[in-house]
Design a protein around this motif. Sequence first.
Motif, PDB file in Angstrom:
ATOM      1  N   TYR A  30       0.020   7.645  -0.923  1.00  0.00           N
ATOM      2  CA  TYR A  30      -0.141   7.831  -2.135  1.00  0.00           C
ATOM      3  C   TYR A  30       1.110   8.703  -2.584  1.00  0.00           C
ATOM      4  CZ  TYR A  30      -1.614  11.586  -5.457  1.00  0.00           C
ATOM      5  OH  TYR A  30      -1.325  12.362  -6.675  1.00  0.00           O
ATOM      6  N   PRO A  31       1.589   8.900  -3.813  1.00  0.00           N
ATOM      7  CA  PRO A  31       0.862   7.782  -4.750  1.00  0.00           C
ATOM      8  C   PRO A  31       1.722   6.573  -4.943  1.00  0.00           C
ATOM      9  CG  PRO A  31       2.422   9.519  -5.729  1.00  0.00           C
ATOM     10  CD  PRO A  31       2.452   9.716  -4.451  1.00  0.00           C
ATOM     11  N   VAL A  35      -0.115   8.878 -11.899  1.00  0.00           N
ATOM     12  CA  VAL A  35      -1.082  10.138 -11.848  1.00  0.00           C
ATOM     13  C   VAL A  35      -1.220  10.545 -13.359  1.00  0.00           C
ATOM     14  CG1 VAL A  35      -1.517  12.168 -10.978  1.00  0.00           C
ATOM     15  CG2 VAL A  35      -0.165  10.404  -9.611  1.00  0.00           C
ATOM     16  N   TYR A  91      -5.580  10.370  -8.314  1.00  0.00           N
ATOM     17  CA  TYR A  91      -4.850   9.896  -9.426  1.00  0.00           C
ATOM     18  C   TYR A  91      -5.615  10.223 -10.935  1.00  0.00           C
ATOM     19  CZ  TYR A  91      -2.401   6.599  -6.380  1.00  0.00           C
ATOM     20  OH  TYR A  91      -1.765   6.052  -5.425  1.00  0.00           O
TER      21      TYR A  91
END
Length: 330
Positions: A30-31, A35, A91
């Motif tokens: 992640y990510p 987001v 997210y």
Amino acid sequence: MKIQRRQFLHLAAGIAALPAISRGARAQTYPTRPVRLVVAFVPGGATDTLARQISNDLKGALGQAIVVENRPGANGYLAWNHVASAEPDGYTLLLAENALGISQALYKKAASSFDPLTQYDAVAAIATSPSALIISSNIPATTVDELVAYSRTVPGKMNFASAGVGSVSHLNFEVFKDAVGMEAIHIPYKGGGQGIADVVAGHVPMMITSVQATKSLVEAGQIKALAVTSIARSPAMPAVPTMGEAGVKGADVELRFWFGLFGPKGMPDTVKVKLEKAIAIVLSDPHVRERLANLDITPDFAPGPVLRATLENEIRNWTKFIDEKAIKPE
């Protein structure tokens, strides 16, 4: 036959474990895509301003774009429920402020079906920022005492604007008028910008709203600022006294804006740690701090547990004030 059955059970167990393994693997990387940072109010307000000020810096810290998404409506609950029901993968995040605690205290019915303490993971506290008591330039007052005295000469004619019922600006003014014994009628708007515009135009006499939204208007002489809600004077308005200096002693509630990052309950620890570290990195950058200081936003980083404790205190203290003063949703 027993061997085949044993092999089948092992295979079934392995398949069942795949989603958990997949989530863990995704959390480690992640990510991997943009987001979304959700704001519960219209563009131009205090929360939206902060979100847009730090979104590009967070992109640098996380390596992915941060998309600010405004979801106004239902006094904040539209955005808050949207984030609470999102996949807890990091997210979809929420940049929230005092309104999250105030609304839990004011809207008892809505609060019964939504609880940020159980439906959110608190990620990190980000910043604080004072509000200012502003009045139209045609009101014959330059101090809080003069404003209160004037209000008593025009009973029933002193209104105050807010960004909406249950907003920070609404409840902050309720605390102010209770502290000084002022009679004033609440005029809610669909956003802080509309309320400020009507104070500038002289349609509504007064309002408590963010310093960053009013600084230039005060400097231009379009409105007057009589006090700020910070403990010390605002660097952006050094000539304006604090509420304390103006003799205003209100309820035990936070009259500054505080801002924090939340996500849906159940986010992986690795995701929360990455987000917390990214916030800390951004807020320690001297350039970011200087840029925020120009807007009278003070970086005030703290880890998730501290943010959660802040929200708990806000809900408790605002509930006490609202219940004691019998303030009802309009």
